[in-house]
Design a protein around this motif. Sequence first.
Motif, mmCIF file in Angstrom:
data_model
loop_
_atom_site.group_PDB
_atom_site.id
_atom_site.type_symbol
_atom_site.label_atom_id
_atom_site.label_comp_id
_atom_site.label_asym_id
_atom_site.label_seq_id
_atom_site.Cartn_x
_atom_site.Cartn_y
_atom_site.Cartn_z
ATOM 1 N N LEU A 25 11.595 2.094 -4.672
ATOM 2 C CA LEU A 25 11.332 0.973 -5.524
ATOM 3 C C LEU A 25 10.578 -0.276 -4.653
ATOM 4 O O LEU A 25 9.826 -0.869 -5.094
ATOM 5 N N ALA A 26 10.865 -0.393 -3.198
ATOM 6 C CA ALA A 26 10.109 -1.174 -2.243
ATOM 7 C C ALA A 26 8.653 -0.957 -2.566
ATOM 8 O O ALA A 26 7.806 -1.755 -2.434
ATOM 9 N N GLU A 27 8.095 0.463 -2.495
ATOM 10 C CA GLU A 27 6.841 0.798 -2.589
ATOM 11 C C GLU A 27 6.038 0.215 -3.673
ATOM 12 O O GLU A 27 4.962 -0.279 -3.733
ATOM 13 N N GLN A 28 7.134 0.510 -4.843
ATOM 14 C CA GLN A 28 6.405 0.227 -6.160
ATOM 15 C C GLN A 28 6.337 -1.473 -6.082
ATOM 16 O O GLN A 28 5.255 -2.124 -6.632
ATOM 17 N N ILE A 29 7.442 -2.217 -5.762
ATOM 18 C CA ILE A 29 7.229 -3.625 -5.778
ATOM 19 C C ILE A 29 5.870 -4.162 -4.883
ATOM 20 O O ILE A 29 5.235 -4.855 -5.401
ATOM 21 N N VAL A 30 5.886 -3.619 -3.729
ATOM 22 C CA VAL A 30 4.761 -3.970 -2.868
ATOM 23 C C VAL A 30 3.559 -3.878 -3.457
ATOM 24 O O VAL A 30 2.590 -4.545 -3.602
ATOM 25 N N THR A 31 3.275 -2.560 -4.139
ATOM 26 C CA THR A 31 2.129 -2.352 -4.844
ATOM 27 C C THR A 31 1.660 -3.203 -5.890
ATOM 28 O O THR A 31 0.540 -3.646 -6.188
ATOM 29 N N GLU A 32 2.726 -3.550 -6.864
ATOM 30 C CA GLU A 32 2.532 -4.682 -7.786
ATOM 31 C C GLU A 32 1.960 -6.045 -7.077
ATOM 32 O O GLU A 32 1.097 -6.413 -7.735
ATOM 33 N N VAL A 33 2.727 -6.253 -6.178
ATOM 34 C CA VAL A 33 2.460 -7.690 -5.562
ATOM 35 C C VAL A 33 1.063 -7.643 -4.918
ATOM 36 O O VAL A 33 0.311 -8.883 -5.229
ATOM 37 N N LEU A 34 0.570 -6.652 -4.513
ATOM 38 C CA LEU A 34 -0.695 -6.564 -3.854
ATOM 39 C C LEU A 34 -1.715 -6.481 -4.593
ATOM 40 O O LEU A 34 -2.932 -6.763 -4.368
ATOM 41 N N ASN A 35 -1.401 -6.011 -5.861
ATOM 42 C CA ASN A 35 -2.525 -5.966 -6.965
ATOM 43 C C ASN A 35 -3.759 -5.270 -6.588
ATOM 44 O O ASN A 35 -4.723 -5.851 -6.781
ATOM 45 N N GLY A 36 -3.671 -4.088 -5.832
ATOM 46 C CA GLY A 36 -5.088 -3.351 -5.554
ATOM 47 C C GLY A 36 -5.818 -3.827 -3.935
ATOM 48 O O GLY A 36 -6.931 -3.452 -3.933
ATOM 49 N N ARG A 37 -4.780 -4.677 -3.533
ATOM 50 C CA ARG A 37 -5.812 -5.124 -2.097
ATOM 51 C C ARG A 37 -5.857 -3.999 -1.145
ATOM 52 O O ARG A 37 -4.946 -3.133 -1.223
ATOM 53 N N SER A 38 -6.764 -4.098 -0.257
ATOM 54 C CA SER A 38 -6.949 -2.730 0.585
ATOM 55 C C SER A 38 -5.821 -2.573 1.473
ATOM 56 O O SER A 38 -6.019 -1.403 2.069
ATOM 57 N N THR A 39 -4.963 -3.545 1.699
ATOM 58 C CA THR A 39 -3.868 -3.120 2.571
ATOM 59 C C THR A 39 -2.813 -2.728 2.205
ATOM 60 O O THR A 39 -1.766 -2.248 2.828
ATOM 61 N N THR A 40 -2.650 -2.293 0.792
ATOM 62 C CA THR A 40 -1.678 -1.798 -0.261
ATOM 63 C C THR A 40 -1.067 -0.329 0.527
ATOM 64 O O THR A 40 0.076 -0.289 0.722
ATOM 65 N N PRO A 41 -1.876 0.502 0.804
ATOM 66 C CA PRO A 41 -1.216 1.940 1.208
ATOM 67 C C PRO A 41 -0.423 1.827 2.690
ATOM 68 O O PRO A 41 0.546 2.155 2.765
ATOM 69 N N TYR A 42 -0.946 0.813 3.626
ATOM 70 C CA TYR A 42 -0.261 0.637 4.515
ATOM 71 C C TYR A 42 0.896 -0.109 4.495
ATOM 72 O O TYR A 42 2.120 -0.140 5.087
ATOM 73 N N LYS A 43 0.927 -1.407 3.626
ATOM 74 C CA LYS A 43 1.825 -2.358 3.453
ATOM 75 C C LYS A 43 3.142 -1.670 2.721
ATOM 76 O O LYS A 43 4.306 -2.017 2.931
ATOM 77 N N LYS A 44 2.807 -0.940 1.698
ATOM 78 C CA LYS A 44 4.058 -0.303 0.963
ATOM 79 C C LYS A 44 4.569 0.726 2.001
ATOM 80 O O LYS A 44 5.870 0.851 1.877
ATOM 81 N N LYS A 45 4.067 1.478 2.946
ATOM 82 C CA LYS A 45 4.744 2.191 3.912
ATOM 83 C C LYS A 45 5.699 1.237 4.879
ATOM 84 O O LYS A 45 6.679 1.774 4.972
ATOM 85 N N ILE A 46 4.956 0.600 5.186
ATOM 86 C CA ILE A 46 5.923 -0.281 6.150
ATOM 87 C C ILE A 46 6.915 -1.219 5.509
ATOM 88 O O ILE A 46 8.023 -1.400 6.134
ATOM 89 N N ALA A 47 6.666 -1.531 4.296
ATOM 90 C CA ALA A 47 7.888 -2.394 3.518
ATOM 91 C C ALA A 47 8.871 -1.267 3.444
ATOM 92 O O ALA A 47 10.329 -1.803 3.437
ATOM 93 N N SER A 48 8.809 -0.115 2.945
ATOM 94 C CA SER A 48 9.701 0.847 2.957
ATOM 95 C C SER A 48 10.551 1.167 4.195
ATOM 96 O O SER A 48 11.590 1.469 4.289
#
Lengths: 154, 286
Positions: free
Chosen positions: B246-269
């Motif tokens: 769920l954390a990965e989903q939330i971060v993906t939504e918030v970042l809305n296609g920004r280039s850091t998304t793959p990295y940020k969703k991993k570290i968020a989880s």
Amino acid sequence: MIRKMNVRVNGKDYEVEADPSMRLVDFIRDKLELTGTKEGCSEGECGACTVLFDGKPVTSCLMFAGQAEGHEITTIEGVSVNGELSRLQKAFVECGAVQCGFCTPGMILSAKALLDRNPHPSKEEIKIAISGNLCRCTGYKKIVEAVERAAEEG
Amino acid sequence: MLVKEYYSPVFLEDALHQMNEPGQVKALAGGTDLAISLNERTIRPDAVVDLSGIEELKRIEMIGEDLHIGSMATFAQIAEDEVVKAMCPMLAAAALSVGSPQVRNLGTIGGNLANAATAADTVPALMAADAKAVVRKEGGERILPVTEIPCGLNKTVLEPNELICEFILRPAKGSFTDFEKVGRRKALAISRINMAIVLERENDVITKAALAYGAVGKTAYRASALETYLTGRKIDADTIDGACELAEQIVTEVLNGRSTTPYKKKIASAVLRRALIKASGGGEEK
């Protein structure tokens, strides 16, 4: 604005006409002509401009001169005792902890602040104390050894 | 000459008055951000109000059941304060994670929020603690939840003449609190992500969860979907996996296609997993 400012630096009281919105590092170097304090990155990352503010290490490039009024500042010029290098300064020389020397004033002041409140720190505590001071010459091993030696000799 | 006027008030009332002087007036808290902006001429205020002489803004104390933290308390002061360490350890940990010893001796908790950098480390901790900020201007006071104050990159809802005076939070007895951060190195690291979490439990079941992320998106925020998910569950492998997904989903939504998304969703989880494992293993219980 220019106003009369009173600051105590290295145990000496100064009354200087200055702009309180100038940076503390500029005030120390240009107004007080204490050029032992170095300016490196100008954004609080490198620690070269470290001075002690009421005994605590601070980066003087991130401070306004006005914030120092009524407080006690120690610069590298205030570390030696009666014209003799302090124990800590001697340890830096003996351990080869100085190469180009640009980080040394800040490094020594951060280490002094540590030793003043914790005379026998662990290696880890020394590393944390100097974590805001960057050295690009020797690395940190000899610097840590110098602080350890100064602590041993108390 | 950088500014026309540099005020050094000793009393809060004087500072509030000076904030109403004509032109652009900037409050000076610790200075660690303002000194750089002024030196680089990215801002040109007419006047600066230096709050460092106002002792009443530096207090940290329990009043009744509430922890009061003055806006001018430094990160070092908060990290070392026995009351904060006992009542809100995640806030002490957040303060300890800021910058370097030198920066922690200057930077303040009020300045951290007012500057509203997305990576500000104490902000998620204040948010997860349900902290409120007492905000004053001459002749007026309002109390706002910290969650409502940042409203964009380096933007807050505060008016130019308002000062954050203190934070008030009620520590929950027996709750688990944790602060996690990922930076490029240990000292002087600007957070790539930070997270603060509070879990209250009865018989191992989570009865209340509060969780805030920073450095993901424009401001720190409470992840309410995660809070809802965690409430009513026991912390086991399934809960942790579900929460991390769920954390990965939330971060993906918030970042809305920004280039850091793959990295940020991993570290968020990853930081969430780390905190939940600590919570299940009795890590930082207080």
